[in-house]
Write a protein that holds these residues in place. Sequence first.
Motif, short mmCIF file in Angstrom:
data_model
loop_
_atom_site.label_atom_id
_atom_site.label_comp_id
_atom_site.label_asym_id
_atom_site.label_seq_id
_atom_site.Cartn_x
_atom_site.Cartn_y
_atom_site.Cartn_z
N GLY A 198 -52.30 6.47 75.65
CA GLY A 198 -51.20 6.60 76.61
C GLY A 198 -51.51 5.93 77.93
O GLY A 198 -52.36 5.04 78.02
N GLY A 199 -50.79 6.35 78.97
CA GLY A 199 -50.99 5.75 80.27
C GLY A 199 -49.74 5.79 81.13
O GLY A 199 -49.03 6.79 81.17
N TYR A 200 -49.43 4.66 81.75
CA TYR A 200 -48.44 4.61 82.82
C TYR A 200 -47.09 4.05 82.36
O TYR A 200 -47.04 3.04 81.65
N PRO A 201 -45.99 4.68 82.81
CA PRO A 201 -44.66 4.19 82.45
C PRO A 201 -44.41 2.75 82.88
O PRO A 201 -43.64 2.03 82.22
N SER A 202 -45.04 2.29 83.96
CA SER A 202 -44.79 0.93 84.44
C SER A 202 -45.22 -0.12 83.41
O SER A 202 -44.55 -1.14 83.24
N MET A 203 -46.32 0.13 82.69
CA MET A 203 -46.76 -0.81 81.67
C MET A 203 -45.88 -0.70 80.42
O MET A 203 -45.59 -1.72 79.77
N ILE A 204 -45.45 0.51 80.09
CA ILE A 204 -44.50 0.67 78.98
C ILE A 204 -43.24 -0.12 79.27
O ILE A 204 -42.71 -0.84 78.41
N GLN A 205 -42.77 -0.02 80.48
CA GLN A 205 -41.55 -0.72 80.90
C GLN A 205 -41.75 -2.23 80.83
O GLN A 205 -40.89 -2.96 80.33
N LEU A 206 -42.90 -2.73 81.32
CA LEU A 206 -43.16 -4.16 81.33
C LEU A 206 -43.21 -4.74 79.91
O LEU A 206 -42.53 -5.72 79.60
N ILE A 207 -44.01 -4.13 79.04
CA ILE A 207 -44.18 -4.66 77.69
C ILE A 207 -42.87 -4.54 76.91
O ILE A 207 -42.47 -5.47 76.20
N SER A 208 -42.17 -3.43 77.06
CA SER A 208 -40.90 -3.24 76.35
C SER A 208 -39.88 -4.30 76.74
O SER A 208 -39.06 -4.73 75.92
N SER A 209 -39.92 -4.73 78.00
CA SER A 209 -38.93 -5.67 78.50
C SER A 209 -38.92 -6.99 77.74
O SER A 209 -37.89 -7.67 77.66
N TYR A 210 -40.06 -7.36 77.17
CA TYR A 210 -40.14 -8.62 76.43
C TYR A 210 -39.39 -8.58 75.10
O TYR A 210 -39.08 -9.63 74.54
N PHE A 211 -39.09 -7.39 74.61
CA PHE A 211 -38.53 -7.27 73.27
C PHE A 211 -37.02 -7.05 73.27
O PHE A 211 -36.44 -6.73 72.23
N PHE A 212 -36.40 -7.22 74.44
CA PHE A 212 -34.94 -7.08 74.54
C PHE A 212 -34.39 -8.21 75.39
O PHE A 212 -35.01 -8.63 76.37
N GLU A 213 -33.21 -8.67 75.03
CA GLU A 213 -32.57 -9.77 75.77
C GLU A 213 -31.90 -9.27 77.03
O GLU A 213 -31.93 -9.92 78.07
N GLU A 214 -31.26 -8.11 76.93
CA GLU A 214 -30.54 -7.53 78.06
C GLU A 214 -31.21 -6.22 78.48
O GLU A 214 -31.94 -5.61 77.70
N PRO A 215 -30.97 -5.76 79.73
CA PRO A 215 -31.55 -4.48 80.17
C PRO A 215 -31.17 -3.33 79.24
O PRO A 215 -30.02 -3.20 78.83
N VAL A 216 -32.15 -2.51 78.91
CA VAL A 216 -31.97 -1.39 77.97
C VAL A 216 -32.56 -0.13 78.60
O VAL A 216 -33.63 -0.16 79.21
#
Length: 455
Positions: A198-216
């Motif tokens: 686990g860890g920090y939401p900011s890294m979850i947010q950053l890595i997840s952002s690469y896998f979607f075209e539009e904000p999710v």
Amino acid sequence: MRDDSGNGVRTGRLVLLMIIVVAVLVGVTFLMMLPGDAGAAALDKKTKAAIIDSVRFHFDKTYVFPDVAEKMGKALSKNLKKGEYDGLDDLDAFARKLTEDMVGISGDRHIWVLPASEEEIRIARQDEPTDEDDTMQRLRDAYTNFGFERVERLDNNIGYLKFNRFAPAEEAGDIAVAALNFLANSYAIIIDLRDNGGGYPSMIQLISSYFFEEPVHLNNFYIRETDTLHQFWTQAHVQGPRLADKPLYVLTSNRTFSGAEEFTYNMKNLKRGTIIGETTGGGAHPTSRIVIPDLAVKISVPFGRAINPITGTNWEGTGVEPDIQVPRDEALDTAIYEAVKKLHEEAEIPELKEHLAWSLDRLTALRKPFEVDEQTLKSYAGTYGPRKIVFEDGKLYYQREGNPRYPMVPMSGTMFCFDDLDFFRLEVVVGDDGVPTMLRGHYTGGQTDTSERTE
């Protein structure tokens, strides 16, 4: 003279060594007679009561479920009064028992009580880390590369990324960006979270952002103390190309926990990835870690809870169930197989489709080898020019002159592939009488060669 002098030096060194050994033994004996050092001093009931009172204070103030906090606190005080902690005379054992009792009531695996280190106590007393503390932490982070362990290109242009914690994006974002940009040309991507705690939401947010075209909308966190809801969305901008069109596979185990579970849970409910492995650990609460310096303990207090925008709930206590359930050691091979199968189904370039078909046949055999009876396998053993087949322990092994030996995996009654060789497979050519006459090597691209049996 030289001999007498040398003997004198050696004798002097021996005497000095004996003195040191005796001193050490005396010191050890003296320490063994003491009731314990400062860090392991026997706890009296008053100190235990103070620790429990402090734990109760912090949990009553911020724990996500106030009624559960009250229940845990009363149970600890009652246990102390009944003497259930009387035999626990060192801090470590007492802290472990408190943790066990609290988790037993709450079911919350984010809760713990532990002895604090001298460094943690010192930092807590001075309110904030010194420059030296920051330097040491940077050195620790650098040693582990902020949890990023492997990024590579596997066969069939499948990208693979393994990291074992979600470090803060402001500290390790450049590493994540570099890894994801390295994978940008992959046909499919595997993210390995089997050892990620686990860890920090900011890294979850950053890595997840690469896998979607539009904000999710990824997740929400409810914070009990402020009675507020915090939303987390993918970022509108990322550095480098997005990976929104890449098939995604996430590997899990029962050690996948907390923030790693959030990433998995988000991707599963957004139908963005295929989860492969074991059901995760089941911890969905953000936590604060508090050091109580005067009592030499530290505690983990879950202060909020995740609320997924799709399910309205989270994975606390249940974990995230994978789409394809396999033991952790089989998860990577399974993901590779699933990725190649999907890529083969969708391939439009004839040469690529043919290559993927070749790989898929091999991966299918590795997962479930064709059954060939032992007598037939034994009949294949022999020498075929520069090639040799050996039967050992119920299996066939292939070796070409001057090369390593490889286990043979049956694809059919006469065709074999190899775990470590994707470009090559071997056919045993059998005559009308059932006796092997030659070996035929098959290579990607359609080339073949043969070797006559010589003995």
